[in-house]
Motif scaffolding. Structure first.
Motif, PDB file in Angstrom:
ATOM      1  N   GLN A 136       0.826  -1.202   0.000  1.00  0.00           N
ATOM      2  CA  GLN A 136       0.000   0.000   0.000  1.00  0.00           C
ATOM      3  C   GLN A 136       0.863   1.256   0.000  1.00  0.00           C
ATOM      4  OE1 GLN A 136      -2.258  -1.535   3.481  1.00  0.00           O
ATOM      5  NE2 GLN A 136      -4.067  -0.837   2.377  1.00  0.00           N
ATOM      6  N   ALA A 137       1.967   1.223   0.745  1.00  0.00           N
ATOM      7  CA  ALA A 137       2.872   2.379   0.765  1.00  0.00           C
ATOM      8  C   ALA A 137       3.447   2.640  -0.625  1.00  0.00           C
ATOM      9  CB  ALA A 137       3.999   2.136   1.779  1.00  0.00           C
ATOM     10  N   GLU A 138       3.830   1.567  -1.319  1.00  0.00           N
ATOM     11  CA  GLU A 138       4.356   1.722  -2.676  1.00  0.00           C
ATOM     12  C   GLU A 138       3.272   2.229  -3.627  1.00  0.00           C
ATOM     13  OE1 GLU A 138       7.764  -1.762  -2.732  1.00  0.00           O
ATOM     14  OE2 GLU A 138       5.660  -2.321  -2.680  1.00  0.00           O
ATOM     15  N   ALA A 139       2.019   1.784  -3.390  1.00  0.00           N
ATOM     16  CA  ALA A 139       0.920   2.219  -4.255  1.00  0.00           C
ATOM     17  C   ALA A 139       0.618   3.705  -4.075  1.00  0.00           C
ATOM     18  CB  ALA A 139      -0.330   1.393  -3.961  1.00  0.00           C
ATOM     19  N   ILE A 140       0.842   4.241  -2.892  1.00  0.00           N
ATOM     20  CA  ILE A 140       0.640   5.679  -2.679  1.00  0.00           C
ATOM     21  C   ILE A 140       1.565   6.474  -3.585  1.00  0.00           C
ATOM     22  CG2 ILE A 140       0.949   7.553  -0.999  1.00  0.00           C
ATOM     23  CD1 ILE A 140       0.007   5.520   1.143  1.00  0.00           C
ATOM     24  N   ARG A 141       2.823   6.043  -3.678  1.00  0.00           N
ATOM     25  CA  ARG A 141       3.765   6.701  -4.585  1.00  0.00           C
ATOM     26  C   ARG A 141       3.281   6.600  -6.028  1.00  0.00           C
ATOM     27  NH1 ARG A 141       8.799   3.296  -5.224  1.00  0.00           N
ATOM     28  NH2 ARG A 141       7.188   2.109  -6.307  1.00  0.00           N
ATOM     29  N   ASP A 142       2.806   5.399  -6.420  1.00  0.00           N
ATOM     30  CA  ASP A 142       2.327   5.221  -7.791  1.00  0.00           C
ATOM     31  C   ASP A 142       1.115   6.099  -8.073  1.00  0.00           C
ATOM     32  OD1 ASP A 142       4.316   3.366  -8.196  1.00  0.00           O
ATOM     33  OD2 ASP A 142       3.022   1.619  -7.950  1.00  0.00           O
ATOM     34  N   LEU A 143       0.235   6.242  -7.081  1.00  0.00           N
ATOM     35  CA  LEU A 143      -0.963   7.077  -7.281  1.00  0.00           C
ATOM     36  C   LEU A 143      -0.576   8.537  -7.469  1.00  0.00           C
ATOM     37  CD1 LEU A 143      -4.032   7.285  -7.383  1.00  0.00           C
ATOM     38  CD2 LEU A 143      -4.038   7.512  -4.884  1.00  0.00           C
ATOM     39  N   ILE A 144       0.370   9.004  -6.681  1.00  0.00           N
ATOM     40  CA  ILE A 144       0.817  10.390  -6.797  1.00  0.00           C
ATOM     41  C   ILE A 144       1.441  10.643  -8.167  1.00  0.00           C
ATOM     42  CG2 ILE A 144       2.487  12.078  -5.912  1.00  0.00           C
ATOM     43  CD1 ILE A 144       2.016  10.838  -3.118  1.00  0.00           C
ATOM     44  N   GLU A 145       2.166   9.647  -8.681  1.00  0.00           N
ATOM     45  CA  GLU A 145       2.880   9.815  -9.946  1.00  0.00           C
ATOM     46  C   GLU A 145       2.047   9.432 -11.164  1.00  0.00           C
ATOM     47  OE1 GLU A 145       6.453   7.552  -9.540  1.00  0.00           O
ATOM     48  OE2 GLU A 145       7.369   8.970  -8.135  1.00  0.00           O
ATOM     49  N   ALA A 146       0.793   8.991 -10.960  1.00  0.00           N
ATOM     50  CA  ALA A 146      -0.046   8.531 -12.069  1.00  0.00           C
ATOM     51  C   ALA A 146      -0.258   9.643 -13.094  1.00  0.00           C
ATOM     52  CB  ALA A 146      -1.386   8.028 -11.550  1.00  0.00           C
ATOM     53  N   GLN A 147      -0.156   9.274 -14.371  1.00  0.00           N
ATOM     54  CA  GLN A 147      -0.359  10.223 -15.467  1.00  0.00           C
ATOM     55  C   GLN A 147      -1.569   9.877 -16.324  1.00  0.00           C
ATOM     56  OE1 GLN A 147       3.793   9.740 -16.962  1.00  0.00           O
ATOM     57  NE2 GLN A 147       3.895  11.963 -16.800  1.00  0.00           N
ATOM     58  N   THR A 148      -2.172   8.709 -16.090  1.00  0.00           N
ATOM     59  CA  THR A 148      -3.386   8.334 -16.806  1.00  0.00           C
ATOM     60  C   THR A 148      -4.423   7.838 -15.801  1.00  0.00           C
ATOM     61  OG1 THR A 148      -2.881   5.971 -17.145  1.00  0.00           O
ATOM     62  CG2 THR A 148      -1.940   7.544 -18.733  1.00  0.00           C
ATOM     63  N   ILE A 149      -5.689   7.828 -16.236  1.00  0.00           N
ATOM     64  CA  ILE A 149      -6.768   7.354 -15.370  1.00  0.00           C
ATOM     65  C   ILE A 149      -6.553   5.899 -14.976  1.00  0.00           C
ATOM     66  CG2 ILE A 149      -9.227   6.831 -15.281  1.00  0.00           C
ATOM     67  CD1 ILE A 149      -8.644   9.765 -14.938  1.00  0.00           C
ATOM     68  N   GLN A 151      -3.689   4.223 -14.733  1.00  0.00           N
ATOM     69  CA  GLN A 151      -2.629   4.166 -13.712  1.00  0.00           C
ATOM     70  C   GLN A 151      -3.188   4.520 -12.338  1.00  0.00           C
ATOM     71  OE1 GLN A 151       0.241   6.908 -15.463  1.00  0.00           O
ATOM     72  NE2 GLN A 151       1.676   5.229 -15.766  1.00  0.00           N
ATOM     73  N   ALA A 152      -4.000   5.569 -12.279  1.00  0.00           N
ATOM     74  CA  ALA A 152      -4.554   6.005 -10.994  1.00  0.00           C
ATOM     75  C   ALA A 152      -5.481   4.941 -10.414  1.00  0.00           C
ATOM     76  CB  ALA A 152      -5.311   7.330 -11.170  1.00  0.00           C
ATOM     77  N   ARG A 153      -6.304   4.320 -11.260  1.00  0.00           N
ATOM     78  CA  ARG A 153      -7.239   3.294 -10.765  1.00  0.00           C
ATOM     79  C   ARG A 153      -6.503   2.079 -10.229  1.00  0.00           C
ATOM     80  NH1 ARG A 153     -11.591   3.494 -15.765  1.00  0.00           N
ATOM     81  NH2 ARG A 153     -12.799   5.289 -15.021  1.00  0.00           N
ATOM     82  N   VAL A 154      -5.497   1.629 -10.969  1.00  0.00           N
ATOM     83  CA  VAL A 154      -4.726   0.467 -10.521  1.00  0.00           C
ATOM     84  C   VAL A 154      -4.012   0.775  -9.205  1.00  0.00           C
ATOM     85  CG1 VAL A 154      -2.743  -0.998 -11.066  1.00  0.00           C
ATOM     86  CG2 VAL A 154      -4.455  -0.509 -12.829  1.00  0.00           C
ATOM     87  N   ALA A 155      -3.382   1.953  -9.126  1.00  0.00           N
ATOM     88  CA  ALA A 155      -2.676   2.329  -7.895  1.00  0.00           C
ATOM     89  C   ALA A 155      -3.645   2.472  -6.726  1.00  0.00           C
ATOM     90  CB  ALA A 155      -1.913   3.635  -8.114  1.00  0.00           C
ATOM     91  N   LEU A 156      -4.829   3.032  -6.987  1.00  0.00           N
ATOM     92  CA  LEU A 156      -5.809   3.223  -5.916  1.00  0.00           C
ATOM     93  C   LEU A 156      -6.278   1.890  -5.370  1.00  0.00           C
ATOM     94  CD1 LEU A 156      -7.457   5.253  -4.287  1.00  0.00           C
ATOM     95  CD2 LEU A 156      -9.222   5.151  -6.066  1.00  0.00           C
TER      96      LEU A 156
END
Length: 440
Positions: A136-149, A151-156
């Protein structure tokens, strides 16, 4: 066991730049104490000495305690631990989003005893205090860096614990099998009834199958997270820059009827079905007439080597020429799609000659000028880079190389334990593999 920190950290928690609102955050044992020093409620009857009400927004002023100068009007919210983001007492100040104001508020908090937080330290404390796990901690970084919808959904979903939830039943199955086998060893003389080897093997087979399924999504997950580099290659004046603009859906590259307009490489990001695409518009491949053009062509050849996929653009309104053949020969060893452009004009290109030089490559007919066939090209690009495997952002998709490595290692360890049972080795030997799998 919760992580206990003796210091209180502070940081500006919004991106640099101006905005309507900017947030300054405190976390640690002295968060509320320090907040009281600088924050003065403006509500009628509010007492400066009274503690902040948990999870209740309070409007007031932030002042420098040494000089009494007003720094900003703000809203303060107190989140008591352990039910806060970090698991500690947290105070957030919602200020006006001026970088100067936010910096001054942070300076005052540091002067009052807080310490400047390091990069990611709030999330680190959340992890150490058991509020989130490492995925989950790693996913927070991915969510912040997401550039497409996508990417954001997967990270969330990963931030919400989807991967951990998917792995929990497998973890429990391994624990159950380990308990059965260790019980059989410990109480061998007491005739304790345990499950048969056949039953244990069925459970291990189910774990192996599910680990294989999870690991199989990594190729797509890596594409979702990192994207793919696509080079647009062809001789001069076949419409590479027009296609580049069409895929970007904006006029980024200069387009003229003069061959060789593009003399240097342009790189821009687009997305196809949520997968980031790093597009490279290159100079036309031909015999160069001057030094600048030679440099551009050399970069085009480097782009071919670096690309995950090459779009070889041919002019459908002209017969296949020597420069086209050179392009097809130079790209034969890389993944590629053949794009026959200028479909809006009468076709003079011999398709059989193209197929003879690029038997393995899919062919798409388009008109970069009118947009005809571009949607089909996007679909073909997506199918090529995902190997035709459809996915949904709702799936549990591995996007992290560390996660994939551990899942694969766990699967190998379970296979090792399964082989030990089948080949008649003792339970102790099989248990080595099962404990390795559980640890992974």
């Amino acid at each position: 066991m919760a992580y206990a920190s003796e210091d209180t950290i502070a940081a500006i928690s919004t991106l640099p730049g101006r905005g309507g609102i900017g947030i300054v955050r405190l976390s640690g044992p002295r968060a509320r104490e320090i907040a009281r020093i600088v924050f003065h409620p403006k509500a009628e009857g509010a007492s400066q000495e009274a503690p902040f009400s948990p999870r209740r927004a309070t409007f007031g002023e932030i002042r420098d305690p040494r000089t009494g100068d007003l720094l900003d009007e703000a809203i303060a919210t107190f989140f008591p631990g352990p039910r806060s983001y970090t698991g500690e007492d947290v105070v957030e100040f919602s200020c006006h989003g001026s970088p100067v104001v936010l910096r001054r508020v942070l300076d005052v908090l540091l002067e009052c005893g807080a310490r400047a937080a390091g990069p990611g330290e709030f999330t680190l404390r959340a992890f150490l205090n058991g509020r989130i796990d490492l995925t989950q901690a790693e996913a927070i970084r991915d969510l912040i860096e997401a550039q497409t919808i996508t990417q954001a959904r997967v990270a969330l979903r990963q931030m919400q614990g989807s991967l951990s939830q998917r792995l929990q039943p497998l973890r429990q199955t391994l624990v159950d099998v380990i308990v059965q086998m260790e019980t059989a060893i410990e109480f061998v003389e007491d005739d304790v009834v345990t499950e048969s080897h056949a039953s244990l093997l069925r459970q291990l087979d189910a774990v192996i199958a599910q680990l294989e399924e999870i690991a199989s999504h990594y190729r797509t997950g890596r594409l979702v997270r990192d994207g793919i580099h696509i080079a647009i290659i062809g001789k001069p004046n076949v419409g590479k820059s027009s296609l580049f603009n069409r895929l970007l859906e904006r006029e980024r590259a200069i387009v003229t009827e003069i061959p060789g307009t593009t003399r240097d490489m342009l790189i821009e990001m687009a997305s196809i079905e949520g997968i980031p695409i790093h597009l490279m518009d290159t100079a036309g491949l031909r015999e160069a007439t001057d030094r600048v053009e030679r440099l551009g062509i050399e970069r085009s050849r480097q782009a071919i080597a670096d690309a995950d996929l090459v779009l070889v653009v041919l002019d459908g309104s002209r017969p296949l020429e020597g420069e086209d053949r050179t392009v097809l020969e130079e790209t034969h060893s890389v993944p590629r799609l053949i794009v026959i452009n200028k479909h809006d004009l009468p076709e003079r290109l011999d398709l059989e000659s193209v197929r003879a030089l690029a038997r393995e490559a899919p062919i798409c007919r388009i008109s970069a000028l009118t947009g005809h066939g571009v949607d089909e090209l996007r679909r073909q690009i997506l199918e090529t880079i995902t190997s035709g495997s459809a996915f949904s952002p709702e799936d549990v998709i591995l996007t992290n190389a560390r996660h994939h490595r551990l899942i694969v290692a766990a699967r190998e360890a379970v296979l090792q334990a399964r082989r030990a049972l089948i080949e008649g080795y003792s339970e102790e030997v099989a248990l080595v593999g099962l404990h390795d799998a559980l640890r992974n």
